[in-house]
Enzyme design. Structure first.
Site, PDB file in Angstrom:
ATOM      1  N   TYR A  65      12.845  12.455   3.222  1.00 37.12           N
ATOM      2  CA  TYR A  65      13.199  11.354   2.087  1.00 37.12           C
ATOM      3  C   TYR A  65      12.206  10.961   1.240  1.00 37.12           C
ATOM      4  CZ  TYR A  65      12.353   7.164   4.690  1.00 37.12           C
ATOM      5  OH  TYR A  65      11.669   6.183   5.470  1.00 37.12           O
ATOM      6  N   CYS A  66      12.245  10.527   0.223  1.00 32.98           N
ATOM      7  CA  CYS A  66      11.288  10.074  -0.755  1.00 32.98           C
ATOM      8  C   CYS A  66      11.807   8.765  -1.516  1.00 32.98           C
ATOM      9  CB  CYS A  66      10.513  11.053  -1.625  1.00 32.98           C
ATOM     10  SG  CYS A  66      11.695  11.582  -2.939  1.00 32.98           S
ATOM     11  N   LYS A  67      11.398   8.492  -2.658  1.00 36.49           N
ATOM     12  CA  LYS A  67      12.043   7.363  -3.253  1.00 36.49           C
ATOM     13  C   LYS A  67      13.487   7.755  -3.889  1.00 36.49           C
ATOM     14  CE  LYS A  67      11.264   3.321  -6.392  1.00 36.49           C
ATOM     15  NZ  LYS A  67      10.081   2.674  -7.009  1.00 36.49           N
ATOM     16  N   PHE A  94      15.179   6.905  -0.937  1.00 36.84           N
ATOM     17  CA  PHE A  94      15.402   5.632  -0.466  1.00 36.84           C
ATOM     18  C   PHE A  94      15.945   4.747  -1.419  1.00 36.84           C
ATOM     19  CE2 PHE A  94      13.289   1.318   1.132  1.00 36.84           C
ATOM     20  CZ  PHE A  94      14.015   1.559   2.469  1.00 36.84           C
TER      21      PHE A  94
END
Length: 102
Positions: A65-67, A94
């Site tokens: 995952y990232c932002k 996120f």
């Protein structure tokens, strides 16, 4: 690579005893909180990202995952090219995460 909704990502991860959670955000983003037990490797490290990812067990299922979901999709693609068989991208990242945070 598979794109999973948060619900699918969490449900699949819950039943996976061969998993790694990978956070590919920047240090500043991680300082705002992260998914519990996530390993942090910043995708913006470029070649450094590749070196660190190469150290991981390629037989593991990697939940990335990232932002918002863009960088994690890139990370999954890179990891697939490096020989990782199962990578799962968190759609929405996120910023849309409603689960536990540490």
């Amino acid at each position: 690579m598979a794109d999973l909704t948060q619900e699918d990502w969490v449900n699949q991860l819950k039943n996976d005893d061969n998993a790694i959670i990978l956070d590919v955000r920047t240090e500043d983003e991680v300082a705002e909180g992260k998914i519990p037990n996530a390993l942090h490797i910043d995708i913006y490290k470029g070649q450094g990202f590749i070196y660190e990812v190469e150290e991981l067990d390629k037989s593991k299922n990697v939940y990335v995952y990232c932002k918002a979901g863009g960088r994690s999709a890139q990370a999954c693609a890179i990891m697939n090219q490096l020989g990782f068989e199962n990578t799962y991208n968190l759609i929405g990242g996120f910023s849309e995460w409603t689960g536990e945070v540490e």
